[in-house]
Design a protein around this motif. Structure first.
Motif, mmCIF file in Angstrom:
data_model
loop_
_atom_site.group_PDB
_atom_site.id
_atom_site.type_symbol
_atom_site.label_atom_id
_atom_site.label_comp_id
_atom_site.label_asym_id
_atom_site.label_seq_id
_atom_site.Cartn_x
_atom_site.Cartn_y
_atom_site.Cartn_z
ATOM 1 N N TYR A 192 11.941 -19.099 6.155
ATOM 2 C CA TYR A 192 13.365 -18.842 5.953
ATOM 3 C C TYR A 192 13.556 -17.337 5.827
ATOM 4 N N ILE A 193 14.547 -16.805 6.515
ATOM 5 C CA ILE A 193 14.817 -15.376 6.495
ATOM 6 C C ILE A 193 16.126 -15.135 5.742
ATOM 7 N N SER A 194 16.058 -14.345 4.692
ATOM 8 C CA SER A 194 17.267 -14.029 3.937
ATOM 9 C C SER A 194 18.273 -13.315 4.833
ATOM 10 N N ALA A 195 19.539 -13.675 4.725
ATOM 11 C CA ALA A 195 20.570 -13.027 5.534
ATOM 12 C C ALA A 195 20.700 -11.548 5.191
ATOM 13 N N ARG A 196 20.419 -11.192 3.973
ATOM 14 C CA ARG A 196 20.512 -9.800 3.536
ATOM 15 C C ARG A 196 19.117 -9.190 3.457
ATOM 16 N N PRO A 197 18.848 -8.129 4.202
ATOM 17 C CA PRO A 197 17.533 -7.475 4.124
ATOM 18 C C PRO A 197 17.465 -6.523 2.931
ATOM 19 N N LEU A 198 16.279 -6.018 2.644
ATOM 20 C CA LEU A 198 16.164 -5.001 1.599
ATOM 21 C C LEU A 198 16.823 -3.715 2.071
#
Length: 245
Positions: A186-192
């Motif tokens: 799963y890839i968070s919609a918000r990156p660092l």
């Protein structure tokens, strides 16, 4: 590939400290090798320059930059270098628009909502990488950071349930998706954070080399070899000429 012409050429070092895919691969040329090959074989080079990829640990690279040795930093980011390291250097236009993504298992999906959303979690990082906005919370023990030597090791730890989330460059994720859709991730919609990858030309580099590299990078969007390179490593989605930021 055709052999390079056997004529006297000016050697030019191209430095990279990236050791993870797609930039470096264990048993095949990585995208760093492919980009240096593009520089050598471009028609306007005409045998003038022989670019050579040199893989360096970050500390050795930093020393070369501080000493203003002649060379080209590949996939560099201005924000990741100090003023002393980039003094009087020039930068190419962006080559790639990359970002540090938070990845987790689809069964325990994590969405990054700022530093506090990581409190109490174990974060997989890579040795030598700084995640400035998280440093204070990590030092206070609010976030547990576990470092490994490579992004692949973090993927393995994540799948083994040994960390809650890991930071992975979008460029690396796109490369892995070339052969595996990574449906378990799963890839968070918000990156660092988001960042640009460019060429950095040290001040001491020969002016003729600088002129050649500026010419090449300004015309990359019209270069079929560049687009074949992007396709080969899955990087078309983050090519700078495909983005409008």
């Amino acid at each position: 590939m055709l052999p390079l012409p056997c004529v006297a050429q000016k050697p030019v070092e191209v430095w990279s400290y990236h050791t993870s895919p797609p930039f470096a691969l264990p048993d095949a040329p990585g995208v760093s090798d492919a980009f240096v090959d593009l520089l050598n074989r471009h028609a306007t080079n005409a045998g003038r320059f022989l670019f050579k990829l040199v893989q360096l640990p970050r500390k050795r690279l930093d020393m070369r930059l501080i000493e203003n040795q002649p060379g080209v930093l590949l996939w560099g980011t201005p924000e990741f270098l100090s003023e002393a390291q980039s003094a009087h250097a020039t930068w190419s236009r962006p080559l790639l628009h990359d970002q540090q993504d938070f990845i987790s298992l689809a069964t325990t999906a994590y969405d990054y909502q700022g530093t506090e959303s990581l409190y109490g979690l174990t974060l997989g990082g890579v040795l030598g990488h700084r995640y400035t906005s998280l440093d204070s919370a990590i030092e206070r023990g609010l976030i547990r950071r576990e470092d490994v030597h490579s992004d692949l090791q973090n993927l393995q730890k994540l799948r083994a349930g040994r960390i809650d989330t890991a930071l992975l460059p979008r460029s690396t994720l796109l490369y892995y998706r070339k052969t595996d859709p990574q449906r378990d991730l799963y890839i968070s919609a918000r990156p660092l954070y988001q960042f640009e990858r460019r060429l950095m030309l040290t001040a001491s580099l020969d002016d003729a080399v600088k002129s050649y590299l500026r010419e090449i990078t300004e015309a990359l969007s019209d270069n079929p070899r560049w687009h074949r390179l992007l396709d080969r490593y899955g990087l078309q989605p983050i090519a700078a000429d495909k983005q409008h930021r």
